[in-house]
Scaffold this motif. Structure first.
Motif, PDB file in Angstrom:
ATOM      1  N   ALA A 336      54.776  41.631  34.565  1.00  0.00           N
ATOM      2  CA  ALA A 336      53.651  42.265  33.884  1.00  0.00           C
ATOM      3  C   ALA A 336      52.566  41.251  33.555  1.00  0.00           C
ATOM      4  N   LEU A 337      52.974  40.087  33.054  1.00  0.00           N
ATOM      5  CA  LEU A 337      51.986  39.049  32.730  1.00  0.00           C
ATOM      6  C   LEU A 337      51.304  38.526  33.991  1.00  0.00           C
ATOM      7  N   ALA A 338      52.054  38.494  35.112  1.00  0.00           N
ATOM      8  CA  ALA A 338      51.447  38.077  36.378  1.00  0.00           C
ATOM      9  C   ALA A 338      50.345  39.040  36.794  1.00  0.00           C
ATOM     10  N   ARG A 339      50.557  40.333  36.578  1.00  0.00           N
ATOM     11  CA  ARG A 339      49.520  41.316  36.928  1.00  0.00           C
ATOM     12  C   ARG A 339      48.256  41.120  36.106  1.00  0.00           C
ATOM     13  N   CYS A 340      48.401  40.578  34.912  1.00  0.00           N
ATOM     14  CA  CYS A 340      47.223  40.318  34.072  1.00  0.00           C
ATOM     15  C   CYS A 340      46.315  39.253  34.684  1.00  0.00           C
ATOM     16  N   HIS A 341      46.849  38.510  35.647  1.00  0.00           N
ATOM     17  CA  HIS A 341      46.040  37.517  36.362  1.00  0.00           C
ATOM     18  C   HIS A 341      45.649  38.014  37.750  1.00  0.00           C
ATOM     19  N   GLN A 342      46.066  39.262  38.063  1.00  0.00           N
ATOM     20  CA  GLN A 342      45.785  39.801  39.392  1.00  0.00           C
ATOM     21  C   GLN A 342      44.941  41.061  39.270  1.00  0.00           C
ATOM     22  N   ASP A 343      45.498  42.239  39.545  1.00  0.00           N
ATOM     23  CA  ASP A 343      44.672  43.451  39.556  1.00  0.00           C
ATOM     24  C   ASP A 343      44.197  43.870  38.174  1.00  0.00           C
ATOM     25  N   LEU A 344      44.869  43.408  37.100  1.00  0.00           N
ATOM     26  CA  LEU A 344      44.452  43.768  35.751  1.00  0.00           C
ATOM     27  C   LEU A 344      43.568  42.699  35.112  1.00  0.00           C
ATOM     28  N   ASN A 345      43.188  41.701  35.882  1.00  0.00           N
ATOM     29  CA  ASN A 345      42.358  40.609  35.391  1.00  0.00           C
ATOM     30  C   ASN A 345      40.884  41.018  35.359  1.00  0.00           C
ATOM     31  N   TRP A 346      40.210  40.767  34.245  1.00  0.00           N
ATOM     32  CA  TRP A 346      38.843  41.263  34.062  1.00  0.00           C
ATOM     33  C   TRP A 346      37.832  40.599  34.989  1.00  0.00           C
ATOM     34  N   SER A 347      38.044  39.356  35.345  1.00  0.00           N
ATOM     35  CA  SER A 347      37.131  38.712  36.292  1.00  0.00           C
ATOM     36  C   SER A 347      37.192  39.396  37.654  1.00  0.00           C
ATOM     37  N   ASN A 348      38.415  39.751  38.082  1.00  0.00           N
ATOM     38  CA  ASN A 348      38.554  40.474  39.349  1.00  0.00           C
ATOM     39  C   ASN A 348      37.940  41.867  39.251  1.00  0.00           C
ATOM     40  N   ILE A 349      38.128  42.526  38.106  1.00  0.00           N
ATOM     41  CA  ILE A 349      37.558  43.856  37.899  1.00  0.00           C
ATOM     42  C   ILE A 349      36.039  43.803  37.886  1.00  0.00           C
TER      43      ILE A 349
END
Length: 367
Positions: A336-349
Protein backbone atom coordinates in the motif's frame (compact mmCIF):
# COMPACT_ATOMS: atom_id res chain seq x y z
CA UNK A 1 3.68 27.71 -19.12
CA UNK A 2 -0.04 26.90 -19.07
CA UNK A 3 -2.10 29.33 -17.01
CA UNK A 4 -4.58 27.34 -14.91
CA UNK A 5 -7.31 28.45 -12.54
CA UNK A 6 -8.41 25.79 -10.06
CA UNK A 7 -11.87 26.45 -8.61
CA UNK A 8 -13.47 24.49 -5.79
CA UNK A 9 -16.38 24.74 -3.38
CA UNK A 10 -15.47 21.58 -1.43
CA UNK A 11 -13.35 18.41 -1.73
CA UNK A 12 -10.71 20.46 0.08
CA UNK A 13 -8.28 17.61 0.76
CA UNK A 14 -8.17 16.53 -2.86
CA UNK A 15 -7.88 20.11 -4.09
CA UNK A 16 -5.05 21.01 -1.72
CA UNK A 17 -2.89 18.06 -2.70
CA UNK A 18 -3.62 18.44 -6.40
CA UNK A 19 -2.80 22.17 -6.26
CA UNK A 20 0.45 21.58 -4.39
CA UNK A 21 1.66 19.30 -7.18
CA UNK A 22 0.13 21.20 -10.11
CA UNK A 23 2.04 24.36 -9.20
CA UNK A 24 5.26 22.55 -10.18
CA UNK A 25 3.96 22.29 -13.75
CA UNK A 26 1.65 25.26 -14.40
CA UNK A 27 1.02 28.90 -13.53
CA UNK A 28 -1.66 28.24 -10.91
CA UNK A 29 -4.34 30.35 -9.25
CA UNK A 30 -6.69 28.79 -6.72
CA UNK A 31 -10.16 30.29 -6.24
CA UNK A 32 -12.46 29.26 -3.43
CA UNK A 33 -15.11 30.58 -1.01
CA UNK A 34 -13.65 32.47 1.92
CA UNK A 35 -15.02 29.92 4.41
CA UNK A 36 -12.52 27.35 3.05
CA UNK A 37 -9.49 29.56 3.67
CA UNK A 38 -8.75 28.26 7.17
CA UNK A 39 -8.91 24.63 6.03
CA UNK A 40 -6.52 25.20 3.14
CA UNK A 41 -4.20 28.05 4.13
CA UNK A 42 -1.62 26.24 6.27
CA UNK A 43 -1.13 23.31 3.92
CA UNK A 44 -0.95 25.06 0.51
CA UNK A 45 2.32 25.69 -1.31
CA UNK A 46 3.27 29.36 -0.95
CA UNK A 47 3.78 29.62 -4.74
CA UNK A 48 0.02 29.18 -5.33
CA UNK A 49 -1.92 32.41 -5.79
CA UNK A 50 -5.11 32.17 -3.74
CA UNK A 51 -8.19 34.33 -4.28
CA UNK A 52 -11.20 34.13 -1.94
CA UNK A 53 -14.74 35.26 -2.60
CA UNK A 54 -17.79 35.54 -0.40
CA UNK A 55 -20.20 32.61 -0.75
CA UNK A 56 -23.50 32.68 1.20
CA UNK A 57 -25.49 29.60 2.18
CA UNK A 58 -27.10 27.75 -0.68
CA UNK A 59 -30.62 29.17 -0.22
CA UNK A 60 -29.47 32.76 0.05
CA UNK A 61 -30.36 34.87 -3.05
CA UNK A 62 -27.13 36.83 -2.56
CA UNK A 63 -25.50 33.91 -4.35
CA UNK A 64 -26.31 35.84 -7.53
CA UNK A 65 -23.82 38.51 -6.45
CA UNK A 66 -21.36 35.86 -5.33
CA UNK A 67 -21.39 34.14 -8.72
CA UNK A 68 -20.95 37.49 -10.49
CA UNK A 69 -17.91 38.13 -8.33
CA UNK A 70 -16.52 34.70 -9.15
CA UNK A 71 -16.99 35.23 -12.88
CA UNK A 72 -15.21 38.61 -12.72
CA UNK A 73 -12.24 36.98 -10.99
CA UNK A 74 -12.01 34.30 -13.68
CA UNK A 75 -12.28 36.84 -16.49
CA UNK A 76 -9.55 38.99 -14.92
CA UNK A 77 -7.19 36.00 -14.75
CA UNK A 78 -7.97 34.84 -18.32
CA UNK A 79 -6.73 31.29 -17.74
CA UNK A 80 -5.91 28.85 -20.51
CA UNK A 81 -7.81 26.22 -18.51
CA UNK A 82 -10.44 26.47 -15.78
CA UNK A 83 -10.38 23.29 -13.69
CA UNK A 84 -13.36 22.88 -11.36
CA UNK A 85 -13.81 20.30 -8.62
CA UNK A 86 -17.32 18.89 -8.84
CA UNK A 87 -19.92 21.03 -7.10
CA UNK A 88 -23.44 20.34 -5.89
CA UNK A 89 -24.22 24.05 -6.05
CA UNK A 90 -27.07 24.93 -8.46
CA UNK A 91 -25.97 28.58 -8.44
CA UNK A 92 -22.65 27.59 -10.03
CA UNK A 93 -24.38 25.26 -12.48
CA UNK A 94 -26.72 27.99 -13.77
CA UNK A 95 -23.78 30.41 -13.93
CA UNK A 96 -21.94 27.86 -16.05
CA UNK A 97 -24.92 27.55 -18.36
CA UNK A 98 -25.45 31.29 -18.82
CA UNK A 99 -21.86 32.55 -19.15
CA UNK A 100 -19.04 32.05 -21.58
CA UNK A 101 -16.29 30.18 -19.77
CA UNK A 102 -12.64 29.38 -20.50
CA UNK A 103 -11.87 25.85 -21.68
CA UNK A 104 -13.37 23.83 -18.84
CA UNK A 105 -12.07 20.68 -17.14
CA UNK A 106 -14.24 19.25 -14.36
CA UNK A 107 -13.38 16.53 -11.88
CA UNK A 108 -16.46 14.45 -11.06
CA UNK A 109 -15.98 12.63 -7.76
CA UNK A 110 -19.50 11.14 -7.61
CA UNK A 111 -21.81 10.90 -10.61
CA UNK A 112 -24.89 10.16 -8.48
CA UNK A 113 -25.89 10.99 -4.94
CA UNK A 114 -25.24 8.05 -2.63
CA UNK A 115 -28.31 6.03 -1.60
CA UNK A 116 -29.54 7.04 1.84
CA UNK A 117 -27.64 10.34 1.79
CA UNK A 118 -30.20 12.61 3.43
CA UNK A 119 -28.26 15.81 2.87
CA UNK A 120 -28.97 16.68 -0.78
CA UNK A 121 -28.86 20.20 -2.15
CA UNK A 122 -32.24 21.08 -3.67
CA UNK A 123 -32.20 20.68 -7.45
CA UNK A 124 -28.53 19.79 -7.65
CA UNK A 125 -29.11 16.28 -9.02
CA UNK A 126 -30.48 17.93 -12.18
CA UNK A 127 -28.45 21.12 -12.47
CA UNK A 128 -25.06 19.45 -11.88
CA UNK A 129 -25.50 17.63 -15.17
CA UNK A 130 -24.89 20.99 -16.83
CA UNK A 131 -21.22 20.62 -15.92
CA UNK A 132 -21.12 17.18 -17.57
CA UNK A 133 -22.10 18.67 -20.91
CA UNK A 134 -20.46 22.10 -20.70
CA UNK A 135 -17.02 20.72 -19.79
CA UNK A 136 -14.57 20.06 -22.59
CA UNK A 137 -12.88 17.39 -20.47
CA UNK A 138 -14.08 15.37 -17.47
CA UNK A 139 -11.90 13.60 -14.92
CA UNK A 140 -13.14 10.66 -12.84
CA UNK A 141 -11.28 8.33 -10.49
CA UNK A 142 -12.46 4.92 -11.68
CA UNK A 143 -13.32 3.16 -14.93
CA UNK A 144 -16.74 2.41 -13.48
CA UNK A 145 -17.57 6.13 -13.33
CA UNK A 146 -16.17 6.63 -16.83
CA UNK A 147 -18.47 3.91 -18.14
CA UNK A 148 -21.51 5.52 -16.47
CA UNK A 149 -20.78 8.93 -17.99
CA UNK A 150 -20.30 7.43 -21.45
CA UNK A 151 -23.24 5.00 -21.44
CA UNK A 152 -25.86 6.78 -19.33
CA UNK A 153 -25.04 10.42 -20.07
CA UNK A 154 -23.78 9.95 -23.63
CA UNK A 155 -20.52 11.81 -23.02
CA UNK A 156 -18.06 11.13 -25.87
CA UNK A 157 -15.34 8.73 -24.67
CA UNK A 158 -12.53 11.09 -25.68
CA UNK A 159 -13.82 13.62 -23.14
CA UNK A 160 -13.78 11.33 -20.09
CA UNK A 161 -10.42 10.68 -18.41
CA UNK A 162 -9.60 8.33 -15.53
CA UNK A 163 -7.10 9.75 -13.04
CA UNK A 164 -6.71 7.96 -9.68
CA UNK A 165 -7.59 9.61 -6.37
CA UNK A 166 -4.27 10.37 -4.73
CA UNK A 167 -3.25 9.29 -1.24
CA UNK A 168 -4.20 11.65 1.59
CA UNK A 169 -2.09 10.28 4.42
CA UNK A 170 0.77 12.73 3.95
CA UNK A 171 -1.66 15.68 4.10
CA UNK A 172 -3.14 14.54 7.40
CA UNK A 173 0.29 13.80 8.81
CA UNK A 174 1.20 17.44 8.12
CA UNK A 175 -2.00 18.54 9.85
CA UNK A 176 -1.74 16.15 12.79
CA UNK A 177 0.21 16.31 16.02
CA UNK A 178 3.92 15.61 15.91
CA UNK A 179 3.66 12.72 18.39
CA UNK A 180 3.13 9.35 16.73
CA UNK A 181 0.35 7.13 18.07
CA UNK A 182 1.09 3.50 18.85
CA UNK A 183 -0.62 1.10 16.46
CA UNK A 184 -3.18 -0.94 18.40
CA UNK A 185 -2.89 -4.49 17.03
CA UNK A 186 -6.58 -5.44 17.26
CA UNK A 187 -8.28 -2.08 16.60
CA UNK A 188 -10.57 -1.54 13.62
CA UNK A 189 -11.65 1.86 12.28
CA UNK A 190 -14.91 2.83 10.59
CA UNK A 191 -14.37 6.44 9.52
CA UNK A 192 -16.40 9.09 7.71
CA UNK A 193 -19.99 10.15 7.21
CA UNK A 194 -22.42 7.63 8.67
CA UNK A 195 -25.17 6.92 6.16
CA UNK A 196 -26.91 3.64 5.22
CA UNK A 197 -24.80 3.12 2.07
CA UNK A 198 -21.69 2.87 4.25
CA UNK A 199 -22.89 -0.52 5.51
CA UNK A 200 -22.03 -0.01 9.18
CA UNK A 201 -24.75 -2.46 10.19
CA UNK A 202 -22.89 -5.34 8.49
CA UNK A 203 -19.68 -4.53 10.34
CA UNK A 204 -21.56 -4.44 13.64
CA UNK A 205 -23.12 -7.82 12.85
CA UNK A 206 -19.63 -9.16 12.09
CA UNK A 207 -18.11 -7.94 15.36
CA UNK A 208 -19.37 -10.84 17.56
CA UNK A 209 -18.03 -13.32 15.00
CA UNK A 210 -14.65 -11.58 15.04
CA UNK A 211 -14.62 -11.44 18.84
CA UNK A 212 -15.11 -15.23 19.03
CA UNK A 213 -11.70 -15.67 17.42
CA UNK A 214 -10.03 -12.45 18.58
CA UNK A 215 -11.41 -11.41 21.98
CA UNK A 216 -9.21 -8.26 22.03
CA UNK A 217 -10.84 -6.76 18.93
CA UNK A 218 -12.06 -3.17 19.25
CA UNK A 219 -13.96 -0.94 16.80
CA UNK A 220 -13.64 2.83 16.57
CA UNK A 221 -16.64 4.46 14.86
CA UNK A 222 -15.72 8.04 14.00
CA UNK A 223 -17.90 10.36 11.97
CA UNK A 224 -21.06 12.40 11.72
CA UNK A 225 -24.33 11.48 10.05
CA UNK A 226 -27.04 9.19 11.31
CA UNK A 227 -27.87 9.01 14.99
CA UNK A 228 -25.63 6.22 16.16
CA UNK A 229 -28.10 5.16 18.87
CA UNK A 230 -30.33 3.29 16.44
CA UNK A 231 -27.40 0.95 15.73
CA UNK A 232 -27.14 0.23 19.48
CA UNK A 233 -30.73 0.19 20.80
CA UNK A 234 -29.61 -1.68 23.94
CA UNK A 235 -26.41 0.28 24.49
CA UNK A 236 -22.89 -0.96 23.79
CA UNK A 237 -19.79 -2.30 25.50
CA UNK A 238 -17.40 0.65 25.88
CA UNK A 239 -14.44 -1.72 25.97
CA UNK A 240 -15.41 -3.11 22.56
CA UNK A 241 -16.57 0.13 20.88
CA UNK A 242 -15.20 3.66 20.87
CA UNK A 243 -17.77 5.98 19.31
CA UNK A 244 -17.17 9.56 18.18
CA UNK A 245 -20.48 10.47 16.52
CA UNK A 246 -19.42 13.97 15.51
CA UNK A 247 -17.28 15.93 13.08
CA UNK A 248 -13.67 14.87 13.60
CA UNK A 249 -11.26 17.86 13.81
CA UNK A 250 -8.63 17.68 11.06
CA UNK A 251 -5.73 17.50 13.51
CA UNK A 252 -7.27 14.45 15.24
CA UNK A 253 -7.88 12.38 12.09
CA UNK A 254 -4.23 11.34 11.87
CA UNK A 255 -4.31 9.89 15.39
CA UNK A 256 -7.29 7.66 14.62
CA UNK A 257 -5.63 6.10 11.56
CA UNK A 258 -2.29 5.71 13.33
CA UNK A 259 -3.96 3.86 16.20
CA UNK A 260 -5.92 1.48 13.98
CA UNK A 261 -4.62 -1.65 12.28
CA UNK A 262 -7.46 -1.97 9.75
CA UNK A 263 -9.86 0.52 8.19
CA UNK A 264 -13.10 -1.27 7.31
CA UNK A 265 -15.25 -0.07 4.39
CA UNK A 266 -18.30 -2.38 4.36
CA UNK A 267 -20.09 -0.18 1.82
CA UNK A 268 -23.11 -1.32 -0.17
CA UNK A 269 -22.43 1.36 -2.82
CA UNK A 270 -19.26 3.20 -3.76
CA UNK A 271 -17.95 5.40 -6.53
CA UNK A 272 -14.52 6.15 -5.07
CA UNK A 273 -13.14 6.52 -1.57
CA UNK A 274 -11.12 9.25 0.07
CA UNK A 275 -11.09 7.07 3.20
CA UNK A 276 -9.20 4.34 1.34
CA UNK A 277 -6.82 6.97 -0.05
CA UNK A 278 -6.22 8.24 3.47
CA UNK A 279 -5.71 4.73 4.84
CA UNK A 280 -3.07 3.87 2.25
CA UNK A 281 -1.11 7.02 2.99
CA UNK A 282 -1.23 6.30 6.74
CA UNK A 283 -0.12 2.68 6.38
CA UNK A 284 -3.46 1.45 7.73
CA UNK A 285 -4.70 -1.79 6.16
CA UNK A 286 -8.00 -1.85 4.25
CA UNK A 287 -10.82 -4.40 4.18
CA UNK A 288 -13.58 -3.23 1.83
CA UNK A 289 -16.63 -4.36 -0.08
CA UNK A 290 -15.98 -5.62 -3.59
CA UNK A 291 -18.30 -3.06 -5.15
CA UNK A 292 -18.20 -0.05 -7.44
CA UNK A 293 -15.04 2.00 -7.41
CA UNK A 294 -13.65 0.16 -4.37
CA UNK A 295 -13.04 -2.84 -6.62
CA UNK A 296 -10.56 -0.72 -8.59
CA UNK A 297 -8.97 1.12 -5.68
CA UNK A 298 -8.21 -1.87 -3.45
CA UNK A 299 -6.00 -4.51 -5.06
CA UNK A 300 -7.30 -7.73 -3.53
CA UNK A 301 -4.70 -9.76 -1.60
CA UNK A 302 -1.99 -7.29 -2.63
CA UNK A 303 -2.63 -4.11 -0.64
CA UNK A 304 -6.01 -4.93 0.92
CA UNK A 305 -8.84 -7.42 1.05
CA UNK A 306 -12.17 -7.29 -0.79
CA UNK A 307 -15.30 -9.10 0.34
CA UNK A 308 -18.80 -9.45 -1.15
CA UNK A 309 -21.05 -6.58 0.00
CA UNK A 310 -23.61 -7.37 2.74
CA UNK A 311 -21.85 -10.68 3.47
CA UNK A 312 -21.29 -10.63 7.24
CA UNK A 313 -19.49 -13.97 7.44
CA UNK A 314 -17.02 -13.08 4.65
CA UNK A 315 -16.38 -9.68 6.22
CA UNK A 316 -15.65 -11.26 9.59
CA UNK A 317 -13.40 -13.93 8.07
CA UNK A 318 -11.35 -11.35 6.14
CA UNK A 319 -10.81 -9.22 9.25
CA UNK A 320 -9.93 -12.28 11.34
CA UNK A 321 -7.41 -13.52 8.76
CA UNK A 322 -5.70 -10.14 8.62
CA UNK A 323 -5.63 -9.49 12.37
CA UNK A 324 -4.23 -13.01 12.91
CA UNK A 325 -1.38 -12.80 10.43
CA UNK A 326 1.37 -10.27 11.16
CA UNK A 327 3.33 -11.31 8.07
CA UNK A 328 0.32 -10.66 5.80
CA UNK A 329 -0.22 -7.30 7.50
CA UNK A 330 3.36 -6.25 6.84
CA UNK A 331 3.24 -7.47 3.24
CA UNK A 332 0.04 -5.55 2.45
CA UNK A 333 1.17 -2.44 4.29
CA UNK A 334 4.40 -2.39 2.28
CA UNK A 335 2.41 -2.78 -0.96
CA UNK A 336 0.00 0.00 0.00
CA UNK A 337 2.79 2.43 0.87
CA UNK A 338 4.52 1.54 -2.41
CA UNK A 339 1.39 2.59 -4.31
CA UNK A 340 1.61 5.98 -2.61
CA UNK A 341 4.79 6.49 -4.65
CA UNK A 342 3.22 5.14 -7.84
CA UNK A 343 -0.35 5.56 -9.12
CA UNK A 344 -1.52 7.29 -5.91
CA UNK A 345 1.37 9.77 -5.94
CA UNK A 346 0.26 13.39 -6.41
CA UNK A 347 3.16 14.36 -8.66
CA UNK A 348 2.19 11.57 -11.06
CA UNK A 349 -1.47 12.59 -10.82
CA UNK A 350 -0.62 16.22 -11.52
CA UNK A 351 1.45 15.20 -14.54
CA UNK A 352 -1.49 13.22 -15.93
CA UNK A 353 -3.79 16.18 -15.29
CA UNK A 354 -1.47 18.56 -17.13
CA UNK A 355 -1.50 16.20 -20.11
CA UNK A 356 -5.30 16.55 -20.18
CA UNK A 357 -4.94 20.35 -20.08
CA UNK A 358 -2.42 20.32 -22.90
CA UNK A 359 -4.52 18.01 -25.04
CA UNK A 360 -7.50 20.33 -24.67
CA UNK A 361 -5.40 23.40 -25.51
CA UNK A 362 -4.05 21.66 -28.61
CA UNK A 363 -7.61 20.79 -29.67
CA UNK A 364 -8.69 24.42 -29.19
CA UNK A 365 -5.86 25.58 -31.45
CA UNK A 366 -6.87 23.13 -34.18
CA UNK A 367 -10.43 24.40 -34.07
Amino acid sequence: MIKVTLLHFGFEDYTVELANSLVKYVDLTLIHPEKLSNVCSNVLDSKIRVINFQKPRIRDPRNLLSMNSMIRIIKDIQPDILHVQETNDPWYDWTLLLNKMPPLVTTIHDVFRHPGDNMPVFGSEYTRRISFYRSQQLIVHTNQLRKILIEQFRIPPDRVNVVPHGELGSLYQRRGSQSLQTREPYTLLFFGRIFPYKGLQYLLEAMPLIAECIPEVKLIIAGKGENIKHYFPNGYDEKRYEIINDFIPLEEVCNLFQRSTITVLPYIEASQSGVAALSYGMGTLVVASDIGGLSEIVQHKKDGLLVPPCDVRSLADAIISLLSDRYLQQKMQTAALARCHQDLNWSNIAAQTVQIYQRQIDMQKKN
